[in-house]
Design a protein around this motif. Structure first.
Motif, PDB file in Angstrom:
ATOM      1  N   ARG A  36      52.180  30.048  31.654  1.00 54.90           N
ATOM      2  CA  ARG A  36      51.130  31.032  32.152  1.00 54.90           C
ATOM      3  C   ARG A  36      50.474  30.760  33.329  1.00 54.90           C
ATOM      4  NH1 ARG A  36      51.067  29.971  26.609  1.00 54.90           N
ATOM      5  NH2 ARG A  36      50.997  31.699  25.105  1.00 54.90           N
ATOM      6  N   GLY A  37      50.324  29.439  33.709  1.00 56.64           N
ATOM      7  CA  GLY A  37      49.644  29.101  34.926  1.00 56.64           C
ATOM      8  C   GLY A  37      50.348  29.384  36.110  1.00 56.64           C
ATOM      9  N   LEU A  38      51.546  28.926  36.232  1.00 52.64           N
ATOM     10  CA  LEU A  38      52.675  29.128  37.209  1.00 52.64           C
ATOM     11  C   LEU A  38      52.850  30.849  37.467  1.00 52.64           C
ATOM     12  CD1 LEU A  38      55.555  26.623  37.263  1.00 52.64           C
ATOM     13  CD2 LEU A  38      53.350  26.548  38.517  1.00 52.64           C
ATOM     14  N   LEU A  39      52.815  31.573  36.254  1.00 50.10           N
ATOM     15  CA  LEU A  39      52.960  32.861  36.289  1.00 50.10           C
ATOM     16  C   LEU A  39      51.725  33.554  37.193  1.00 50.10           C
ATOM     17  CD1 LEU A  39      54.576  34.134  33.061  1.00 50.10           C
ATOM     18  CD2 LEU A  39      55.460  34.159  35.318  1.00 50.10           C
ATOM     19  N   ALA A  40      50.536  32.782  36.868  1.00 53.66           N
ATOM     20  CA  ALA A  40      49.217  33.431  37.579  1.00 53.66           C
ATOM     21  C   ALA A  40      49.159  33.104  39.034  1.00 53.66           C
ATOM     22  CB  ALA A  40      48.076  32.655  37.100  1.00 53.66           C
ATOM     23  N   ILE A  41      49.924  31.979  39.418  1.00 53.64           N
ATOM     24  CA  ILE A  41      50.216  31.608  40.627  1.00 53.64           C
ATOM     25  C   ILE A  41      50.880  32.809  41.502  1.00 53.64           C
ATOM     26  CG2 ILE A  41      50.962  30.015  42.598  1.00 53.64           C
ATOM     27  CD1 ILE A  41      50.305  27.614  40.554  1.00 53.64           C
ATOM     28  N   VAL A  42      52.070  32.947  40.900  1.00 54.94           N
ATOM     29  CA  VAL A  42      53.244  33.688  41.315  1.00 54.94           C
ATOM     30  C   VAL A  42      52.342  35.396  41.460  1.00 54.94           C
ATOM     31  CG1 VAL A  42      54.901  35.296  40.470  1.00 54.94           C
ATOM     32  CG2 VAL A  42      55.205  32.772  40.339  1.00 54.94           C
ATOM     33  N   LEU A  43      51.491  35.544  40.369  1.00 56.19           N
ATOM     34  CA  LEU A  43      50.781  36.961  40.695  1.00 56.19           C
ATOM     35  C   LEU A  43      49.891  36.979  41.718  1.00 56.19           C
ATOM     36  CD1 LEU A  43      50.038  39.823  39.540  1.00 56.19           C
ATOM     37  CD2 LEU A  43      48.440  38.574  37.848  1.00 56.19           C
ATOM     38  N   ALA A  44      49.069  35.947  41.966  1.00 53.25           N
ATOM     39  CA  ALA A  44      48.341  35.947  43.190  1.00 53.25           C
ATOM     40  C   ALA A  44      49.089  36.050  44.555  1.00 53.25           C
ATOM     41  CB  ALA A  44      47.414  34.168  43.139  1.00 53.25           C
ATOM     42  N   LEU A  45      50.353  35.395  44.457  1.00 49.09           N
ATOM     43  CA  LEU A  45      51.126  35.401  45.679  1.00 49.09           C
ATOM     44  C   LEU A  45      51.599  36.727  45.816  1.00 49.09           C
ATOM     45  CD1 LEU A  45      52.946  32.090  45.430  1.00 49.09           C
ATOM     46  CD2 LEU A  45      51.222  32.681  47.248  1.00 49.09           C
ATOM     47  N   ALA A  46      52.025  37.738  44.822  1.00 48.04           N
ATOM     48  CA  ALA A  46      52.645  38.765  45.014  1.00 48.04           C
ATOM     49  C   ALA A  46      51.356  39.833  45.428  1.00 48.04           C
ATOM     50  CB  ALA A  46      53.216  39.405  43.716  1.00 48.04           C
ATOM     51  N   VAL A  47      50.336  39.676  44.948  1.00 49.19           N
ATOM     52  CA  VAL A  47      49.153  40.809  45.255  1.00 49.19           C
ATOM     53  C   VAL A  47      48.832  40.174  46.645  1.00 49.19           C
ATOM     54  CG1 VAL A  47      46.866  41.276  44.742  1.00 49.19           C
ATOM     55  CG2 VAL A  47      48.497  40.597  42.832  1.00 49.19           C
ATOM     56  N   GLY A  48      48.855  39.173  46.965  1.00 47.35           N
ATOM     57  CA  GLY A  48      48.172  38.803  48.581  1.00 47.35           C
ATOM     58  C   GLY A  48      49.425  39.395  49.352  1.00 47.35           C
ATOM     59  N   VAL A  49      50.749  38.873  49.107  1.00 43.46           N
ATOM     60  CA  VAL A  49      51.809  39.580  50.060  1.00 43.46           C
ATOM     61  C   VAL A  49      51.486  41.050  50.264  1.00 43.46           C
ATOM     62  CG1 VAL A  49      54.222  40.156  50.138  1.00 43.46           C
ATOM     63  CG2 VAL A  49      53.347  37.559  49.696  1.00 43.46           C
ATOM     64  N   VAL A  50      51.247  41.673  49.210  1.00 42.91           N
ATOM     65  CA  VAL A  50      51.227  43.295  49.389  1.00 42.91           C
ATOM     66  C   VAL A  50      49.906  43.380  50.268  1.00 42.91           C
ATOM     67  CG1 VAL A  50      50.690  45.376  48.102  1.00 42.91           C
ATOM     68  CG2 VAL A  50      52.569  43.796  47.434  1.00 42.91           C
ATOM     69  N   GLY A  51      48.931  43.014  49.894  1.00 46.87           N
ATOM     70  CA  GLY A  51      47.585  43.150  50.509  1.00 46.87           C
ATOM     71  C   GLY A  51      47.740  42.781  52.277  1.00 46.87           C
ATOM     72  N   TYR A  52      48.379  41.405  52.466  1.00 48.96           N
ATOM     73  CA  TYR A  52      48.647  41.068  53.581  1.00 48.96           C
ATOM     74  C   TYR A  52      49.418  41.980  54.566  1.00 48.96           C
ATOM     75  CZ  TYR A  52      46.173  36.705  54.139  1.00 48.96           C
ATOM     76  OH  TYR A  52      45.572  35.357  54.287  1.00 48.96           O
ATOM     77  N   THR A  53      50.356  42.713  53.716  1.00 50.34           N
ATOM     78  CA  THR A  53      51.347  43.529  54.482  1.00 50.34           C
ATOM     79  C   THR A  53      50.859  44.752  55.166  1.00 50.34           C
ATOM     80  OG1 THR A  53      53.223  42.523  53.276  1.00 50.34           O
ATOM     81  CG2 THR A  53      53.571  44.836  54.370  1.00 50.34           C
ATOM     82  N   VAL A  54      49.649  45.373  54.015  1.00 52.12           N
ATOM     83  CA  VAL A  54      48.940  46.638  54.705  1.00 52.12           C
ATOM     84  C   VAL A  54      48.090  46.144  55.566  1.00 52.12           C
ATOM     85  CG1 VAL A  54      47.214  48.094  53.830  1.00 52.12           C
ATOM     86  CG2 VAL A  54      49.104  47.440  52.016  1.00 52.12           C
ATOM     87  N   VAL A  55      47.523  45.128  55.639  1.00 51.29           N
ATOM     88  CA  VAL A  55      46.533  44.898  56.733  1.00 51.29           C
ATOM     89  C   VAL A  55      47.338  44.508  57.857  1.00 51.29           C
ATOM     90  CG1 VAL A  55      44.646  43.391  57.299  1.00 51.29           C
ATOM     91  CG2 VAL A  55      44.827  44.163  54.931  1.00 51.29           C
ATOM     92  N   LEU A  56      48.202  43.541  57.830  1.00 55.91           N
ATOM     93  CA  LEU A  56      48.772  43.204  59.180  1.00 55.91           C
ATOM     94  C   LEU A  56      49.591  44.248  59.531  1.00 55.91           C
ATOM     95  CD1 LEU A  56      50.017  39.566  58.305  1.00 55.91           C
ATOM     96  CD2 LEU A  56      48.039  40.064  59.410  1.00 55.91           C
ATOM     97  N   GLY A  57      50.005  45.199  59.034  1.00 54.06           N
ATOM     98  CA  GLY A  57      50.841  46.549  59.327  1.00 54.06           C
ATOM     99  C   GLY A  57      50.173  47.287  60.528  1.00 54.06           C
ATOM    100  N   ASN A  58      48.686  47.254  60.091  1.00 52.57           N
ATOM    101  CA  ASN A  58      47.766  47.943  61.250  1.00 52.57           C
ATOM    102  C   ASN A  58      47.446  47.043  62.270  1.00 52.57           C
ATOM    103  OD1 ASN A  58      47.621  50.071  59.604  1.00 52.57           O
ATOM    104  ND2 ASN A  58      45.875  49.314  58.357  1.00 52.57           N
ATOM    105  N   TRP A  59      47.539  45.598  62.273  1.00 50.79           N
ATOM    106  CA  TRP A  59      46.911  44.885  63.444  1.00 50.79           C
ATOM    107  C   TRP A  59      48.355  44.582  64.228  1.00 50.79           C
ATOM    108  CZ3 TRP A  59      44.121  40.146  60.491  1.00 50.79           C
ATOM    109  CH2 TRP A  59      42.852  40.507  59.971  1.00 50.79           C
TER     110      TRP A  59
END
Length: 407
Positions: free
Chosen positions: A73-96
């Motif tokens: 469960r804990g490692l899956l939570a870390i994977v989820l955090a990274l996946a959500v962050g990767v998508v969010g960063y891609t959206v933001v950095l794509g504008n920058w």
């Protein structure tokens, strides 16, 4: 002796009011120095601290649960955090940076050099996690719970930073100076980098999920329809037990992605490292010139003219938010430290600090923020950390059992 202190909802609200007053003061006093950013950092830290405390989000604890008990469960939570962050960063950095190119890095992102020194930093940090019982981010929020090891671990981390500054110049000349700084979107494009990173995370999640879905299915009653809880029960459940692992992973990922809109990427070592560097240079313990260090992105350790910085406010908010969560849930449990607490904290902290300084960040700054930004350095550091945790737990198990069994 342990003291379990129960604080009422009014006490938690009073803590929140004090936090709000601090935010107002930061905006008023530092209005000319980015007061709104300071308030944003304070609020972000408070939410982060509350979520970390209530979900028990800790890189070491989550890894240990898997390596020792096969609880994914804990490692899956870390994977989820990274996946959500990767998508969010891609959206933001794509504008920058609309057209990513080799040699052109997005500003302030934690994209560092990939070398054998980075691997050594990750191994050191993972070792420190095993010895001290937490990563640096968890030690910050456990201060708010009255944890006895955490103050010593943070002090030891400062010593580790000083050792890192002393060893930096020869390591820089040996390996770091010519090491490649790899930003995946510059080589694969945003779409390719997103596909590779999410694909890798999906494979890790699928591997961890083996047997987990069967366990969840077996434990659920067939045909059962969950009742809708009353609002009072929902509020009470917020402060009872722990939040679901996935809640911590989801919110940490969202915070990591949203934070870069108003301030630098998340990191919890910059202020500690800056203080250690300024003090050690004042004592003449470390070189006045640290080759190339301040030119790299990451958890910057440049001595500050003022300590009222976004990173400092983030840490204040983190500890304060965790304190509100700990007191409201009756998990503020201070006790007198023992010599073992001091030894574990100081020795583990030295490994943590050296690894965080040499790796230009910790599991939050280098792994989480770096990985979300598409930095190869973040993934290399993370793999090194988790390998060290696995090896450290194996050594610890053998040591506690008296060594390998003789046939």
């Amino acid at each position: 002796m342990t003291y379990k202190i129960k604080v009422s909802g009014a006490g938690a609200l009073a803590s929140l009011a004090a936090l709000a007053a601090l935010g107002w003061a930061a905006q008023a006093v530092q209005g000319l120095l980015g007061g709104r950013t300071l308030v944003f950092a304070l609020i972000t830290g408070a939410v982060l601290g509350l979520v970390l405390q209530r979900s028990r989000f800790c890189f070491y604890c989550h890894a240990r649960d898997w390596f020792e008990d096969r609880n994914p469960r804990g490692l899956l939570a870390i994977v989820l955090a990274l996946a959500v962050g990767v998508v969010g960063y891609t959206v933001v950095l794509g504008n920058w940076v609309p057209v990513p190119q080799p040699g052109k890095l997005p500003p302030d992102m934690h994209v560092g050099p990939v070398s054998s020194v980075l691997v050594a930093a990750g191994l050191s940090f993972g070792t420190g996690m095993v010895v001290s019982g937490s990563c640096i981010s968890a030690h910050w929020y456990r201060l708010a719970e009255g944890a006895t090891v955490s103050p010593f671990a943070l002090a030891g981390s400062a010593l580790g930073f000083i050792l890192g500054f002393k060893t930096w110049n020869p390591l820089y000349s040996l390996s770091v100076a010519d090491a490649p700084v790899v930003w995946l979107p510059a080589h694969l494009g945003y779409g390719g980098a997103l596909l590779v990173q999410l694909g890798g995370l999906a494979m890790v999640a699928a591997w961890l999920w083996r047997g987990f879905a069967q366990e969840a299915t077996a434990s659920s009653a067939p045909g059962a329809v969950p009742a809708v809880p009353r609002l009072r029960a929902v509020w009470r459940n917020l402060w009872t037990g722990r939040w679901h692992y996935w809640v911590g992973g989801l919110v940490v990922g969202l915070i990591g992605a949203f934070a870069i809109v108003r301030m630098r990427p998340l990191g919890v070592t910059a202020t500690l490292g800056s203080a250690a560097r300024q003090w050690a240079q004042g004592q003449g313990w470390i070189p006045g010139r640290l080759d190339g260090l301040d030119g790299f992105a990451g958890c910057a350790t440049v001595p500050q003219a003022t300590w009222v910085t976004p990173n400092a406010m983030l840490l204040v908010g983190l500890v304060a938010g965790a304190f509100v969560a700990a007191t409201a849930s009756c998990q503020f449990v201070p006790r007198w430290p023992t010599w073992l607490d001091a030894v574990r904290g100081l020795s583990g902290g030295v490994f943590l600090g050296w690894g965080a300084m040499t790796g230009l960040g910790c599991t939050i700054g280098t792994l989480l923020s770096g990985g979300m930004a598409g930095a190869l350095s973040g993934w290399v550091f993370g793999l090194s950390v988790f390998f060290a945790v696995w090896a450290g737990l194996q050594i610890k198990r053998l040591w506690l059992s008296g060594g390998p069994q003789q046939r």
